[in-house]
Design an enzyme around this catalytic site. Structure first.
Site, short mmCIF file in Angstrom:
data_model
loop_
_atom_site.label_atom_id
_atom_site.label_comp_id
_atom_site.label_asym_id
_atom_site.label_seq_id
_atom_site.Cartn_x
_atom_site.Cartn_y
_atom_site.Cartn_z
N ASP A 47 0.58 -1.26 0.18
CA ASP A 47 0.04 0.21 0.06
C ASP A 47 1.30 1.34 -0.18
OD1 ASP A 47 -1.85 2.32 0.78
OD2 ASP A 47 -3.05 1.31 2.39
N ILE A 48 0.83 2.06 -1.21
CA ILE A 48 1.19 3.23 -1.05
C ILE A 48 1.81 4.49 0.37
CG2 ILE A 48 0.42 4.85 -2.49
CD1 ILE A 48 2.92 5.29 -4.05
N SER A 90 -1.03 6.01 -14.40
CA SER A 90 -1.49 6.06 -15.21
C SER A 90 -2.51 4.53 -16.00
CB SER A 90 -1.35 6.51 -16.44
OG SER A 90 -1.35 8.64 -16.44
N ILE A 123 -7.34 3.44 -13.55
CA ILE A 123 -8.25 3.40 -14.59
C ILE A 123 -8.57 4.63 -15.51
CG2 ILE A 123 -9.24 5.94 -12.70
CD1 ILE A 123 -12.17 5.20 -12.91
N TYR A 124 -6.78 5.16 -15.65
CA TYR A 124 -6.59 5.97 -16.80
C TYR A 124 -6.44 4.91 -18.11
CZ TYR A 124 -7.08 10.76 -14.59
OH TYR A 124 -7.68 12.24 -14.04
N GLY A 141 -8.97 5.42 -6.06
CA GLY A 141 -7.99 4.91 -6.37
C GLY A 141 -6.86 4.91 -5.43
N VAL A 142 -5.48 5.36 -5.91
CA VAL A 142 -4.49 6.41 -5.78
C VAL A 142 -4.61 6.88 -5.47
CG1 VAL A 142 -1.82 7.05 -5.64
CG2 VAL A 142 -2.51 4.56 -6.84
N ASP A 143 -5.07 8.12 -5.68
CA ASP A 143 -5.27 9.90 -4.75
C ASP A 143 -6.29 9.49 -4.16
OD1 ASP A 143 -5.73 12.61 -5.57
OD2 ASP A 143 -6.68 12.74 -6.67
#
Length: 165
Positions: A9-10, A117, A120-121, A31-33
């Site tokens: 986990d970042i 990216s 989801i990108y 997501g990550v954001d």
């Protein structure tokens, strides 16, 4: 610079800076954001609003506090949205090189990256990995460790294989 990969986990990485795959608005997202904003708490969003009132351009990077996370800083980058037709690879590689430049400005010696990216990108994962590895290896920096954080086992193995090449 040592380039490593970990599965995890970042938001839990004990590094000077974690990189956030943000959107242009810089107001949190999925997501990550979303994970970084949840883990960092309201201080991250407050700093985003103060420092980036008009958001951030695709391919660019900027920093905020990391709030409640172990890291000191979050370096936000805006990757290209492949699904939406943003397919200029130089925008993707710019995220990594700009993040290293911001890390150097901050004096960060360790930094953790997600695969920018590739979620989801929709950037094709093999190329997202190649862009990350090639750019991090080829960008001069005072950073001592750049860590790629893979959320799942399959991605971890793909990155590990790319690093071994």
């Amino acid at each position: 610079m040592e380039l490593t990969v970990v599965r995890g986990d970042i938001t839990q990485q004990e590094v000077d800076a974690v990189v956030n795959a943000a959107n242009r608005a810089m107001r949190g997202g999925g997501g990550v954001d979303g994970a970084i904003h949840r883990a960092g708490g309201p201080a991250v969003l407050e700093d985003c609003i103060r420092r980036f009132p008009n958001g951030l351009a695709t391919g660019d990077a900027g920093w905020t506090t990391a709030g409640n996370m172990a890291a000191t800083w979050v370096i936000h980058v805006v990757g290209p949205n492949y699904v939406a037709g943003e397919r200029d690879r130089s925008l993707l590689t710019s995220c990594y090189s700009r993040a290293l430049a911001v890390a150097d400005d901050l004096g960060a010696r360790s930094i953790a990256f997600p695969l920018i990216s590739a979620g989801i990108y929709g950037w094709p994962k093999d190329d997202a990995i190649a862009a990350a590895v090639d750019t991090l290896r080829g960008t001069p920096s005072d950073v001592e460790e750049a860590r790629l954080v893979a959320f799942d086992a399959a991605t971890y193995e793909q990155v590990r294989t790319a690093l071994a090449r």
